[in-house]
Design a protein around this motif. Sequence first.
Motif, short mmCIF file in Angstrom:
data_model
loop_
_atom_site.label_atom_id
_atom_site.label_comp_id
_atom_site.label_asym_id
_atom_site.label_seq_id
_atom_site.Cartn_x
_atom_site.Cartn_y
_atom_site.Cartn_z
N SER A 71 -2.57 -69.70 28.04
CA SER A 71 -3.59 -69.26 28.83
C SER A 71 -3.35 -68.17 30.26
N LEU A 72 -2.90 -66.90 29.29
CA LEU A 72 -3.33 -65.72 30.24
C LEU A 72 -4.79 -65.58 30.21
N LYS A 73 -4.71 -65.49 31.46
CA LYS A 73 -6.45 -64.98 31.86
C LYS A 73 -6.48 -63.19 31.58
N PRO A 74 -7.69 -63.42 31.58
CA PRO A 74 -8.25 -61.86 30.74
C PRO A 74 -8.08 -61.08 32.05
N THR A 75 -7.30 -59.52 30.88
CA THR A 75 -7.22 -58.67 31.96
C THR A 75 -7.10 -57.64 31.97
N ARG A 76 -8.49 -57.10 33.13
CA ARG A 76 -9.47 -56.15 33.48
C ARG A 76 -8.62 -54.54 33.58
N VAL A 77 -9.33 -54.06 32.77
CA VAL A 77 -8.44 -52.44 32.40
C VAL A 77 -10.09 -51.36 32.80
N ASP A 78 -9.67 -50.19 34.15
CA ASP A 78 -10.27 -49.28 34.42
C ASP A 78 -9.74 -47.98 33.41
N LEU A 79 -10.88 -47.90 32.32
CA LEU A 79 -10.56 -47.28 31.66
C LEU A 79 -11.12 -45.30 32.22
N ASN A 80 -10.87 -44.83 32.90
CA ASN A 80 -11.90 -43.20 32.96
C ASN A 80 -13.29 -43.60 33.37
N GLY A 81 -12.61 -45.12 34.23
CA GLY A 81 -13.94 -45.23 35.28
C GLY A 81 -14.92 -46.60 34.47
#
Length: 456
Positions: free
Chosen positions: A403-413
Amino acid sequence: MTIWISRNAASNKCMSRFAITSMVCLATLIALTGSVVAQGVKVGPQPVPQQPANVDVTETKGFLKTRMNIPSLRLAIPVLDPGIPASSKEQHDKGIWPELRRSESVWAAFKLKEWMHRYNQFDEIIVCADSSVSADLYLIGKILKSDGETMSIEYSVIDATGSVWFADETDTYRVEIGWHQRNEGSDKDPFDPLYNKIAETVYEALKDRGKAHVKNLEKSSRNNQNQGHSLSDLERIELTRDLAFARFLSPEEFGDSIVASNGRYQIQYIPSRGGPDWTRIESIQTREDAFLEVVEKYYSQFVEDIGDEYHQWQLDSFPIAREIRIAKRNRAIQGVAGTVLLVASVAAAADGAADDGDSSAELGTKVGAAIGGSLIVSSFMQNARRKAAVDEINELGGSLHNSLKPTRVDLNGKVVTLSGTVHDQFTQWRAMLTEMYENSSDADAITILDDEAASE
């Protein structure tokens, strides 16, 4: 033992009750024994393709040990193996409620972290999904038994070199009568003495190596500096951890810095730690730590969410587990089913099981038909007053790790979304890091977005 008997019509009844109570006391003197099978465990990032003595928790709750003169170390505590048999029949026979046991495996990991923190020797202690994370030491445990009255945990400690400090140690603790009444409303756990005992064992093993490290430093200071510095075991562990992560990111460049031999890593050479490549590795390792914080926060929130229900389970299951244990002991001694039922009823009443409308005292008449741990689980699940707790445990424990919610990652914009289970997201994250290193990208360009940043 002296027994005073009143001179009235109920004297025979009193004699019977005291005689049964005496048998209960005798039964509690019989100890349980068990054995476990040692298993090997791999740790660190891998290449791609007798009953302990009681501990006075009240006295030790706030203590912090003096910090030893040792290198900066990270301890990883993977979520415990819940010890759930594959067979549903075996689960039933052993009285294992899978969703509850999975929840308990996370709870126990955080309790171990709490107690290890009090020993004050590690710069960082993390609770994680498994032993593939980068760390210096790994405390790996398995729940062998947990019924509300008694808990047994098997555990091992392995360092980053693959060296086993000790394996398959087992500690057991049984909660004493009246604990729940004395500690009502507190944040204590009835099994704190067990967690403390395990933490103390780890501390003692580390203390021996800490003394050897200090002696090595003193010896090096006396020797001619031109002779170089001989690494202590703790320094070798710390260096191996870094080399294993470097080898994971770039096997072509650092793959031969350590080699595996007989299940242990051997250092072949120490790369230049001042060059740009190593600086980039250290930067990426910092980014990895950021994702591990996300995982630990998820588990920490899970522990907070399950807390009330788990405490209710511990409270309700204790008197039932105790009466079953005593009934089993007396059955072995007397060999008479009728006596077993009476002893079980007395034990339940002695624990105050009938207080506040709790029907567990009536379970003594059922013990003959269902003497195993399944009675403990069924009594809780069939209690109408506990329906909300049962539903919550089933929901949370059933979705754990998934149940870990999606993780959003900013990769150089560019925003990348990691999805799936804890293991899935960690694998995706690791792939992102290796790709970043191969492309000589700036590790500082990776930012894990929180909920507010992700919604902008």
